[in-house]
Design a protein around this motif. Structure first.
Motif, short mmCIF file in Angstrom:
data_model
loop_
_atom_site.label_atom_id
_atom_site.label_comp_id
_atom_site.label_asym_id
_atom_site.label_seq_id
_atom_site.Cartn_x
_atom_site.Cartn_y
_atom_site.Cartn_z
N ASP A 283 0.86 -1.18 0.00
CA ASP A 283 0.00 0.00 0.00
C ASP A 283 0.90 1.23 0.00
OD1 ASP A 283 -1.99 1.86 0.21
OD2 ASP A 283 -2.63 1.28 2.23
N PRO A 284 1.00 2.00 -1.09
CA PRO A 284 0.29 1.85 -2.36
C PRO A 284 0.76 0.64 -3.17
CG PRO A 284 2.04 3.48 -2.55
CD PRO A 284 1.99 3.08 -1.10
N GLU A 285 -0.11 0.20 -4.10
CA GLU A 285 0.29 -0.88 -5.02
C GLU A 285 1.43 -0.37 -5.90
OE1 GLU A 285 -2.96 -2.61 -7.14
OE2 GLU A 285 -4.14 -2.94 -5.33
N LEU A 286 2.31 -1.31 -6.26
CA LEU A 286 3.54 -0.93 -6.95
C LEU A 286 3.42 -0.82 -8.47
CD1 LEU A 286 6.15 -3.25 -5.19
CD2 LEU A 286 6.20 -0.75 -5.18
N SER A 287 3.89 0.28 -9.03
CA SER A 287 4.22 0.30 -10.45
C SER A 287 5.46 -0.59 -10.58
CB SER A 287 4.56 1.72 -10.91
OG SER A 287 3.42 2.55 -10.78
N SER A 288 5.41 -1.56 -11.48
CA SER A 288 6.48 -2.57 -11.49
C SER A 288 6.72 -3.08 -12.90
CB SER A 288 6.08 -3.72 -10.57
OG SER A 288 7.07 -4.72 -10.53
N VAL A 289 7.94 -3.50 -13.16
CA VAL A 289 8.30 -4.00 -14.49
C VAL A 289 7.92 -5.48 -14.59
CG1 VAL A 289 10.18 -4.46 -16.10
CG2 VAL A 289 10.19 -2.36 -14.70
N ASN A 290 7.03 -5.79 -15.53
CA ASN A 290 6.72 -7.19 -15.78
C ASN A 290 7.83 -7.78 -16.63
OD1 ASN A 290 5.80 -9.63 -16.83
ND2 ASN A 290 3.67 -8.98 -16.82
N SER A 291 8.59 -8.70 -16.04
CA SER A 291 9.76 -9.25 -16.75
C SER A 291 9.40 -10.53 -17.49
CB SER A 291 10.89 -9.48 -15.75
OG SER A 291 10.39 -10.10 -14.58
N ARG A 292 8.11 -10.80 -17.61
CA ARG A 292 7.59 -11.88 -18.44
C ARG A 292 8.20 -13.26 -18.14
NH1 ARG A 292 4.31 -9.49 -21.49
NH2 ARG A 292 4.63 -7.48 -22.48
N PRO A 293 8.09 -13.69 -16.90
CA PRO A 293 8.67 -14.99 -16.55
C PRO A 293 8.05 -16.16 -17.32
CG PRO A 293 7.32 -14.11 -14.75
CD PRO A 293 7.52 -13.01 -15.73
N GLU A 294 6.74 -16.10 -17.58
CA GLU A 294 6.11 -17.18 -18.34
C GLU A 294 6.73 -17.26 -19.73
OE1 GLU A 294 4.15 -14.92 -16.83
OE2 GLU A 294 3.02 -16.07 -15.32
N GLU A 295 6.86 -16.08 -20.37
CA GLU A 295 7.42 -16.07 -21.72
C GLU A 295 8.87 -16.56 -21.71
OE1 GLU A 295 6.74 -12.36 -23.75
OE2 GLU A 295 8.27 -12.84 -25.26
N MET A 296 9.62 -16.19 -20.68
CA MET A 296 11.01 -16.67 -20.55
C MET A 296 11.04 -18.21 -20.50
SD MET A 296 13.21 -14.04 -20.25
CE MET A 296 14.64 -14.69 -19.37
#
Lengths: 337, 337
Positions: A283-296
């Motif tokens: 709290d607050p929710e994070l702006s975050s980089v999706n590093s695409r683990p599924e795609e990796m």
């Protein structure tokens, strides 16, 4: 007698055997002839290996990951296991803790178990002995490296462009009017080095000098994030935005800011990395980089499958991360201390 | 010819073969004689199996877990893998998604791979076909079930006393003066059933009636937690404390309370379950039940190791959870709507 024994007798990798069996034109004529003789001697015809390379194998893939409890590594490992299970492969799980001795131990263990391929998940420390061991294993078994680019025969890499992900954070914060942006760095892996270079590149692109002074070193975990931001304040570094290389660290930064009496998300913007479950719990929710683990994970499986079928996919595949915006980043308010 | 072939020819489990080899008195004389004849026929002496049961095996354990990305399952799986790797075993990872068809598929797959033992991690839905399949597999391979007690030969269970963990939450809240305590239930697994019965038992012990009406059903994840608490308010159920069966759900409850304008941790107490990383990331931090995933995993490995060495450990082992107090629970303030 299986494909590994044939490869050993011929003194070539199983990928080469595969190419011969699949009639690939990439094999030298003399090598092809030698391999065909060995196959004949053992009464193997290419059709005996029909339906792929892995006839006679255990249909098993070894996954070396740092620690499956980590949300990122867990997600990558899950994607790998699921993708392989669809084609009847089982996945052997090894948690190395990122410790070179244990990585060596597992590499040897997997070799004796005759796995069909090895996927190394996670960024590794610079260690010549380990690199030699990987190359040695790769002479017999194809190796796919995730988040670490290592040159060598029978080695392929899938790398997330983490530098670009961190640069995107800086660009976003700069566009919101922030100029005093600090980076809290919690590890020294290859991945962390790429993230740091992304921070420097982003600061340069935004015309913000002093990027070198704006890097605060700290430890891992939530505590690392808390200590990092307290340390920045103690050092008197002015900042209105904090970039991190991990959601766990960012969760700590949010706690640390509250301790300092500064409102995270409003007075101080914070970015995370990995876009994990944590990014939605703080709290607050994070702006975050999706590093695409599924795609990796899925890309690693697709490349290894192609290798096992005798193809020769590109040596390096780059996966592009994406910044997901939430509540923890907002326009500069004028406060930076 | 290995231990499995001997067991098949004799029509007994490998545990029985092991007992004969270890001179255990628990085997019927006629069975012992029959097995000894088969061993002789194949020129095996007990000493050929020296150093444990697993001579001729692949030294591999299969772990069926619901989803390794889940913090709890990830931690249990990590503990199992680490404990087995110390004795040279590799761990095959299977993510079943909790779907019966996939559980059946993996059980069959692991059987063909001749693993030495299978550990099922997670609570399972009531499914007769699956239970039959587990018993069928257990006729040849020892099976350890975590968080699910299934009767049968060659099957052992390690169960966390989750009911006691939830009862402890209710007792703690009741001691803080709360009387309107609701339970938000996000799944219908066996584990969820045990937790619910713990809630009822706790309410009864605290002399709080109306426990039946105080259960709100919702979906999984953070959204489930948010929706659950909004639903309770919508239904007009008075409450000053919320008990959940999972930290993820509790993280959602905290968000939901903020949406309702009620201050979590001060106006409304909340308890989580699993004492995961999330419990330290929410604001307020969660009082949560530590369900001891490491101990669960290590106990499973210890029991399976004993079985593979021909011992006969107790059929059910109970692990006691512990309530860890943080900021999300505090004395009743008088507000309950």
């Amino acid at each position: 007698m299986n494909i590994y024994d044939i490869a050993r007798e011929a003194g070539v990798s199983i990928a080469t055997i595969s190419r011969v069996l699949n009639g690939s034109p990439k094999v030298k004529e003399s090598t092809r002839t030698r391999i065909e003789r060995i196959l004949e001697k053992h009464h193997y015809s290419p059709s005996a290996f029909a339906r792929g390379m892995v006839y006679g194998s255990m249909h098993t893939i070894g996954v070396l990951t740092v620690d499956v409890r980590d949300l990122y590594f867990g997600t990558v490992t899950h994607a790998i296991e699921q993708a392989f299970s669809r084609s009847g492969y089982t996945t052997v799980l090894c948690n190395t803790g990122g410790i070179p001795e244990r990585q060596l131990h597992y590499l040897e263990l997997l070799t004796t178990k005759k796995v069909d391929g090895i996927i190394l998940v996670g960024s590794y420390f610079d260690n010549r002995e380990l690199e030699e061991a990987i190359r040695h294993v790769a002479a017999r078994i194809p190796v796919i490296m995730l988040n670490r680019d290592l040159q060598g025969d029978n080695i392929w890499s899938v790398v997330c462009d983490e530098a670009q992900g961190i640069s995107a954070c800086v660009a976003h914060l700069s566009a919101l009017g922030h100029r005093d942006i600090i980076y809290i760095r919690d590890t020294t892996t290859f991945s962390a080095m790429r993230k740091l270079s992304g921070f420097r590149r982003g600061m340069e692109s935004a015309g913000l000098e002093n990027a070198e002074a704006a890097v605060i070193e700290t430890g891992k975990g939530i505590e690392g994030g808390i200590n990092g931001v307290l340390r920045a304040a103690e050092l008197g570094v002015p900042f209105s935005a904090v970039v991190t290389g991990d959601d766990v660290c960012a969760a700590g930064v949010i706690k640390g800011l509250k301790k300092l009496g500064r409102i995270p998300g409003r007075e101080v913007s914070v970015t995370g990395f990995n876009d994990s479950l944590l990014a939605r719990s703080t709290d607050p929710e994070l702006s975050s980089v999706n590093s695409r683990p599924e795609e990796m994970g899925e890309t690693a499986v697709s490349i290894l499958s192609r290798v096992l079928e005798g193809e020769d996919p590109p040596k390096i595949t780059l996966v592009r991360p994406e910044l997901v915006l939430r509540e923890s980043t907002s326009p500069f308010t004028g406060k930076k201390e």
